[in-house]
Design an enzyme around this catalytic site. Structure first.
Site, PDB file in Angstrom:
ATOM      1  N   LYS A 188       0.828  -1.207   0.000  1.00  0.00           N
ATOM      2  CA  LYS A 188       0.000   0.000   0.000  1.00  0.00           C
ATOM      3  C   LYS A 188       0.860   1.254   0.000  1.00  0.00           C
ATOM      4  O   LYS A 188       0.518   2.247  -0.642  1.00  0.00           O
ATOM      5  CB  LYS A 188      -0.954   0.002   1.199  1.00  0.00           C
ATOM      6  CG  LYS A 188      -2.049  -1.031   1.035  1.00  0.00           C
ATOM      7  CD  LYS A 188      -3.289  -0.714   1.855  1.00  0.00           C
ATOM      8  CE  LYS A 188      -4.358  -1.774   1.574  1.00  0.00           C
ATOM      9  NZ  LYS A 188      -5.345  -1.895   2.631  1.00  0.00           N
ATOM     10  N   LYS A 235      -4.492 -11.133  -5.751  1.00  0.00           N
ATOM     11  CA  LYS A 235      -5.621 -11.475  -4.889  1.00  0.00           C
ATOM     12  C   LYS A 235      -6.896 -10.756  -5.353  1.00  0.00           C
ATOM     13  O   LYS A 235      -6.824  -9.591  -5.739  1.00  0.00           O
ATOM     14  CB  LYS A 235      -5.245 -11.040  -3.461  1.00  0.00           C
ATOM     15  CG  LYS A 235      -6.332 -11.139  -2.442  1.00  0.00           C
ATOM     16  CD  LYS A 235      -5.884 -10.599  -1.090  1.00  0.00           C
ATOM     17  CE  LYS A 235      -6.054  -9.093  -0.997  1.00  0.00           C
ATOM     18  NZ  LYS A 235      -5.972  -8.536   0.362  1.00  0.00           N
ATOM     19  N   LYS A 259     -11.491  -5.874  -3.143  1.00  0.00           N
ATOM     20  CA  LYS A 259     -12.477  -4.819  -3.352  1.00  0.00           C
ATOM     21  C   LYS A 259     -11.818  -3.505  -3.749  1.00  0.00           C
ATOM     22  O   LYS A 259     -12.476  -2.598  -4.202  1.00  0.00           O
ATOM     23  CB  LYS A 259     -13.323  -4.640  -2.092  1.00  0.00           C
ATOM     24  CG  LYS A 259     -12.527  -4.504  -0.815  1.00  0.00           C
ATOM     25  CD  LYS A 259     -13.381  -4.835   0.410  1.00  0.00           C
ATOM     26  CE  LYS A 259     -12.500  -4.945   1.659  1.00  0.00           C
ATOM     27  NZ  LYS A 259     -13.104  -5.715   2.731  1.00  0.00           N
TER      28      LYS A 259
HETATM   29  P1  TYM Z   1     -10.244  -7.581   5.088  1.00  0.00           P
HETATM   30  O1  TYM Z   1     -11.389  -6.726   5.448  1.00  0.00           O
HETATM   31  O2  TYM Z   1      -9.293  -7.113   4.047  1.00  0.00           O
HETATM   32  O3  TYM Z   1     -10.764  -9.005   4.639  1.00  0.00           O
HETATM   33  C1  TYM Z   1     -11.679  -9.729   5.450  1.00  0.00           C
HETATM   34  C2  TYM Z   1     -11.387 -11.208   5.388  1.00  0.00           C
HETATM   35  O4  TYM Z   1     -11.471 -11.684   4.050  1.00  0.00           O
HETATM   36  C3  TYM Z   1     -10.283 -12.379   3.703  1.00  0.00           C
HETATM   37  N1  TYM Z   1     -10.015 -12.173   2.264  1.00  0.00           N
HETATM   38  C4  TYM Z   1      -9.791 -13.155   1.390  1.00  0.00           C
HETATM   39  N2  TYM Z   1      -9.738 -14.489   1.519  1.00  0.00           N
HETATM   40  C5  TYM Z   1      -9.500 -15.216   0.424  1.00  0.00           C
HETATM   41  N3  TYM Z   1      -9.311 -14.682  -0.816  1.00  0.00           N
HETATM   42  C6  TYM Z   1      -9.356 -13.340  -0.990  1.00  0.00           C
HETATM   43  N4  TYM Z   1      -9.182 -12.818  -2.204  1.00  0.00           N
HETATM   44  C7  TYM Z   1      -9.604 -12.513   0.145  1.00  0.00           C
HETATM   45  N5  TYM Z   1      -9.709 -11.179   0.303  1.00  0.00           N
HETATM   46  C8  TYM Z   1      -9.965 -10.985   1.619  1.00  0.00           C
HETATM   47  C9  TYM Z   1      -9.223 -11.764   4.577  1.00  0.00           C
HETATM   48  O5  TYM Z   1      -8.114 -12.627   4.727  1.00  0.00           O
HETATM   49  C10 TYM Z   1      -9.969 -11.558   5.871  1.00  0.00           C
HETATM   50  O6  TYM Z   1     -10.019 -12.752   6.626  1.00  0.00           O
HETATM   51  N6  TYM Z   1      -7.140  -6.813   8.932  1.00  0.00           N
HETATM   52  C11 TYM Z   1      -8.298  -7.557   8.483  1.00  0.00           C
HETATM   53  C12 TYM Z   1      -9.512  -7.313   9.329  1.00  0.00           C
HETATM   54  C13 TYM Z   1      -9.284  -7.525  10.786  1.00  0.00           C
HETATM   55  C14 TYM Z   1      -9.228  -8.755  11.462  1.00  0.00           C
HETATM   56  C15 TYM Z   1      -9.023  -8.424  12.837  1.00  0.00           C
HETATM   57  C16 TYM Z   1      -9.315 -10.080  11.052  1.00  0.00           C
HETATM   58  C17 TYM Z   1      -9.134  -6.543  11.703  1.00  0.00           C
HETATM   59  N7  TYM Z   1      -8.984  -7.066  12.952  1.00  0.00           N
HETATM   60  C18 TYM Z   1      -8.913  -9.422  13.793  1.00  0.00           C
HETATM   61  C19 TYM Z   1      -9.203 -11.060  12.033  1.00  0.00           C
HETATM   62  C20 TYM Z   1      -8.996 -10.734  13.387  1.00  0.00           C
HETATM   63  C21 TYM Z   1      -8.624  -7.148   7.057  1.00  0.00           C
HETATM   64  O7  TYM Z   1      -8.239  -6.125   6.598  1.00  0.00           O
HETATM   65  O8  TYM Z   1      -9.434  -8.005   6.397  1.00  0.00           O
END
Ligand code: TYM
Length: 328
Positions: free
Chosen positions: A111, A193, A196
């Protein structure tokens, strides 16, 4: 009961990657665990968000959790900013985290490269807030996609460091990463990947995409000239579609290869599209219903915040005591 914590940030509309990589596994695990599923709005503002859109997405994600099958009576569903302990614990943990560790986070590096000078300090510190989320609930298991693995390892390192400096305070959490859906790839560029935040909407499927859009996007998905439905790194586009079908139907990649032996990509893609549509259509209908009843959602997130607040504050007090603050 062992504890699960996971969350999704309302920084864009949710994709099939979020659904298959995260939500679908939460549903499988919810009966065995005491689960906290959070909408992490504090994480979303590490990049600029339009206020009205942030509000809309926060509620929509909550509705998606429930519509996908997460039972609000059995689990704690809440909005991160409603539990101030997350921000407070994040500050404390920031003081036990090294700049070097944070600069090595690959998501931050990617990023930072894109954003250049305009990168916020929040984006740099983001993994510490995530560690706070997890550690506040004595979490055993964190079901996430593969892209969050490094952040989870940092959370473990921070927990171990704090425990060693003072005395056992935090449980050291484990990641739970699904086998087939660990990383759903972009349909237009299967080396990236599915995300969004990508510019080309043909690369991702949104959970709320209507059937005809899903059909179109999958029919246009990039494949190869091999012409055989095979689970191989040399055919990343097809491999990704096999992973999607496998995650939805529970068929193994081998079973899928066998089923499509001798048939072309067109038929295979049609079936993948129908599987995705059949999976998402009932969720979409339920989301729309839920969003019509704001008081229902409000009751759920209020109740969730109360429960989460109780548990999180207890851990926060423990941290403050060990650090040497006077507790009033
Ligand atoms: P975020 O919001 O980017 O994504 C949410 C969840 O979706 C999964 N994910 C994917 N899995 C498979 N293929 C993909 N293309 C894909 N894109 C997204 C992510 O791995 C995630 O599980 N930092 C985290 C949010 C967070 C969090 C936490 C997660 C904040 N605090 C505590 C677990 C525990 C995030 O940005 O996910």
């Amino acid at each position: 009961k062992k504890v699960i914590f996971s969350g999704i940030k309302p920084s864009g509309d949710l994709t099939l990657g979020n659904y298959l990589g995260a939500i679908k596994n939460w549903i499988k695990l919810q009966d065995e665990y005491d689960s906290y599923f959070c909408v992490v709005d504090l994480h979303a503002i590490t990049v600029r968000q339009e206020p009205a859109l942030l509000r809309k997405r926060t509620l929509e994600i909550l509705a998606i959790y429930i519509a996908s099958g997460i039972a609000p009576e059995k689990n704690t569903l809440f909005i991160q900013s409603h539990v101030p302990a997350h921000s407070e614990a994040a500050w404390l943990l920031n003081c036990f985290t090294y700049m070097g560790e944070l600069s090595r986070m690959t998501q931050y590096k990617d990023k930072a490269q894109k954003l250049g000078e305009s990168i916020s300090a929040g984006l740099f510190n983001y993994p510490v807030l995530m560690a706070a989320d997890i550690l506040l609930y004595n979490t055993d298991l964190v079901p996430v996609g593969k892209d969050q693995k490094q952040h989870l390892e940092l959370a473990r390192d921070i927990a171990i460091r704090f425990n060693n400096l003072y005395s056992p305070t935090f449980k050291v959490p484990e990641a739970y990463i699904p086998e087939r859906a660990a990383k759903i790839m972009d349909l237009q560029d299967p080396s990236k990947k599915m995300s969004k935040s990508e510019d080309n909407p043909n690369g991702y499927i949104l959970i709320m995409d209507p059937p005809e859009v899903i059909r179109k996007k999958i029919s246009r998905a990039v494949t190869d000239t091999v012409g055989v439905v095979r689970y191989s790194d040399e055919q990343p586009g097809i491999k990704n579609l096999i992973n999607i079908l496998s995650a939805i139907t529970n068929m193994t990649p081998e079973e899928i290869e066998r089923r499509y032996e001798g048939s072309g990509y067109a038929k295979f893609k049609e079936d993948v599209a129908e599987a995705v549509i059949n999976e998402l259509a009932p969720i979409q209908n339920k989301v729309k219903e839920l969003l019509d009843d704001k008081t229902y959602l409000e009751n759920i997130y209020k109740k969730g915040a109360e429960k989460a607040n109780y548990v999180a504050t207890k851990t926060l007090r423990k941290m403050q005591r060990k650090i040497g603050f006077i507790i009033k």
